[in-house]
Write an enzyme that holds these catalytic residues in place. Structure first.
Site, mmCIF file in Angstrom:
data_model
loop_
_atom_site.group_PDB
_atom_site.id
_atom_site.type_symbol
_atom_site.label_atom_id
_atom_site.label_comp_id
_atom_site.label_asym_id
_atom_site.label_seq_id
_atom_site.Cartn_x
_atom_site.Cartn_y
_atom_site.Cartn_z
ATOM 1 C CD GLU A 77 25.188 27.116 66.133
ATOM 2 O OE1 GLU A 77 24.477 27.665 65.258
ATOM 3 O OE2 GLU A 77 26.418 27.293 66.219
ATOM 4 C CB CYS B 174 32.791 21.533 58.786
ATOM 5 S SG CYS B 174 33.615 20.034 58.222
ATOM 6 C CB CYS C 287 33.795 19.604 54.954
ATOM 7 S SG CYS C 287 34.436 21.109 55.668
ATOM 8 C CE LYS D 215 33.741 19.669 49.879
ATOM 9 N NZ LYS D 215 34.427 20.938 49.979
ATOM 10 C CE1 TYR E 107 31.259 19.375 65.654
ATOM 11 C CE2 TYR E 107 30.726 17.236 64.695
ATOM 12 C CZ TYR E 107 31.539 18.349 64.760
ATOM 13 O OH TYR E 107 32.643 18.436 63.953
ATOM 14 N N GLY F 254 35.009 31.500 40.775
ATOM 15 C CA GLY F 254 36.109 30.661 40.320
ATOM 16 C C GLY F 254 36.935 30.084 41.437
ATOM 17 C CE1 TYR G 93 36.295 25.339 49.740
ATOM 18 C CE2 TYR G 93 37.402 27.457 49.668
ATOM 19 C CZ TYR G 93 36.614 26.538 50.323
ATOM 20 O OH TYR G 93 36.134 26.822 51.583
ATOM 21 C CD GLU H 170 35.467 21.829 46.871
ATOM 22 O OE1 GLU H 170 36.497 21.402 47.399
ATOM 23 O OE2 GLU H 170 34.553 22.385 47.527
ATOM 24 N NE ARG I 237 35.646 39.488 40.387
ATOM 25 C CZ ARG I 237 35.232 40.305 41.337
ATOM 26 N NH1 ARG I 237 34.226 41.132 41.091
ATOM 27 N NH2 ARG I 237 35.798 40.301 42.527
ATOM 28 N NE ARG J 213 41.870 36.113 42.900
ATOM 29 C CZ ARG J 213 41.999 36.691 44.094
ATOM 30 N NH1 ARG J 213 43.193 37.095 44.499
ATOM 31 N NH2 ARG J 213 40.951 36.869 44.880
ATOM 32 C CG HIS K 150 55.405 -0.399 39.890
ATOM 33 N ND1 HIS K 150 55.268 0.669 39.034
ATOM 34 C CD2 HIS K 150 55.289 -1.520 39.134
ATOM 35 C CE1 HIS K 150 55.100 0.212 37.813
ATOM 36 N NE2 HIS K 150 55.098 -1.102 37.833
ATOM 37 C CD GLU L 106 55.145 3.742 40.208
ATOM 38 O OE1 GLU L 106 56.292 3.265 40.206
ATOM 39 O OE2 GLU L 106 54.137 3.131 39.801
#
Length: 453
Positions: free
Chosen positions: A36, A44, A49, A52, A100, A177, A179, A183, A200, A206, A436, A441
């Site tokens: 790595e 992530c 993730c 964020k 990790y 535009g 996610y 976000e 745009r 989309r 409820h 529901e």
């Protein structure tokens, strides 16, 4: 004795690569190494993730304070302090990275904290000049955000950079535009940044359900995001401490910062892949078969670098399927069908299965949908609305898609995803007794189709 240094060499220490490495070493007792070049945990944990979602949490407390006052709580003015939040977030990311690393060490995986590239079908070349051989090589190098081809685009930042800002700008333009753009628009607006978003296309998000993305766009604007669809950048240049931007919508403005969220690319550059026979797609994605095997039989690839379904849990599943196939002799295809997912816009969006548009192109359907003000925000005098929507096959009665726009939609869609994956029918939903009073529901109480198509 093996003719190779390792049974498996993994390139990439993100979620998919780490899972494959430690399961191969732990369960399959394989001799495994992993390289790595950056930080363990990958996109992530380090640049996606996790930080964020922490920022989503942080940005939500301002509106929560306002709402609390409407519920009778006496609370003074709330002001977000990035300087207090940011170091705590970094400390948490350091903690998770350590986990990790310990998981790998505990499984007996040998770690190389440096870049690795492919030298031949069974050889990996490390940055320090050493070479290691392996019977199998797994590439799990993920993806990266890219800037548009625009002069001075380097003046702006990309999503990776957000988490390293020393201070928040007073104003920001978010370009895109998808996610990620949506976000961060919600997050930064919630943190008090004057937030403008240019996209745009005709509508944000989309590829998602049209009705759902329309409601999200309305709610984002109600929450303070200055959203402009059909707008793109013409030019940008330095202007004092800010960035002057000209746009196709005829405006010229100066922003404190510009964030490009205009796409991601697989991390496959300069790795020696094509030289050894691995095939790359148009965007640099590694081409693999149903078992994650490349055109070179000893080399496999999983996760975002293959550009199949770019989600962390999917990369993990692909890694598990790879180990099952290669080390347990049980050919296993990762299942990419009916994957539930959440977009952490504000409000959240949870989705699984087909959109209304996709489904009606496929077969006759019924649509069950309701949009309403939830009890919690209605009491506080807020206008925020939520959406619950089911797409149902007229013939089989199976629920083909489920779409939820609401607070905690991600939590709801995880449970709904089980039912849709199992092939539940609309009547199965109807037979389920409602909990409820809850927002969810409505998913089991909608009796009459809103429309048929």
């Amino acid at each position: 004795m093996s003719d190779f240094d390792y049974d498996l060499f993994v390139i990439g220490g993100g979620s998919g690569g780490v899972r494959a490495a430690r399961v191969a070493a732990g369960e399959a007792k394989a001799k495994v190494a992993l390289a790595e070049e950056s930080r363990y945990g990958g996109t992530c944990v380090i640049r996606g993730c996790v930080p964020k979602k922490l920022m989503v949490f942080a940005s939500g407390y301002g509106p929560a304070v306002e709402e609390a006052r409407d519920y009778g709580w006496q609370i003074g003015d709330a002001r977000f302090d990035w300087g207090a939040f940011h170091p705590k977030m970094q400390t948490e990311l350091d903690r998770l990275e350590g986990i990790y690393q310990r998981l790998l060490d505990g499984s007996g995986v040998e770690r190389f904290d440096q870049r690795a590239v492919i030298a031949d079908a069974h050889t990996v070349a490390l940055a320090d000049g050493t070479r290691k051989t392996a019977k199998h090589i797994l590439i799990a190098t993920g993806g990266r955000p890219v800037r548009p081809e625009l002069e001075n685009a380097d003046l702006g930042i990309v999503s990776d950079d957000i988490f390293d800002l020393d201070t928040l700008p007073k104003s920001i333009l978010i370009v895109g535009g998808g996610y990620i753009a949506c976000e961060f628009a919600g997050v930064l607006a919630g943190m008090g940044v004057e937030t403008t978003q240019y996209y745009r296309g005709a509508q944000i998000l989309r590829g998602f359900d049209d009705e759902a993305r329309g409601l999200i766009a309305e709610e984002m604007q109600a929450n303070g995001v200055d959203l402009h669809c059909g707008s793109d950048l013409i030019s940008m240049e330095k202007d004092g401490e800010g960035i002057r931007v000209k746009a196709t919508n005829g405006t010229e403005r100066v922003f404190g910062q510009v964030l490009f969220a205009t796409g991601r690319r697989p991390n496959s550059d300069n790795m020696g892949l094509e030289e050894v026979g691995v095939k790359l797609g148009r965007r640099g994605e590694i081409e693999v078969d149903d078992y994650s095997q490349t055109a070179v039989p000893s080399i496999y690839a999983i996760g975002d670098v293959t550009d199949r379904m770019n989600l962390t849990p999917v990369a993990i599943r692909e890694g598990m399927a790879f180990v099952e196939t290669v080390f347990h002799g049980n050919p296993t295809k990762p299942d990419h069908e009916l994957i539930p997912t959440a977009v952490f816009t504000q409000p959240e969006f949870g989705t699984v299965g087909l959109t209304e548009e996709e489904a009606r192109d496929q077969e006759p359907i019924e649509v069950y949908a309701t949009s309403f003000k939830p009890m919690q925000t209605a009491f506080a005098g807020r206008s925020a609305r939520v959406l619950m929507k089911l797409i149902v096959s007229q013939e089989s009665r199976r629920v083909l898609g489920c779409h939820i726009v609401a607070p905690q939609a991600g939590e709801m869609i995880q449970m709904a995803g089980i039912a849709v994956k199992m092939g539940a029918t609309k009547e199965d939903f109807d037979r389920t007794v409602a909990v409820h009073p809850t927002m969810s529901e409505e998913m089991v109480t909608m009796r009459t189709p809103t429309r048929k198509a």
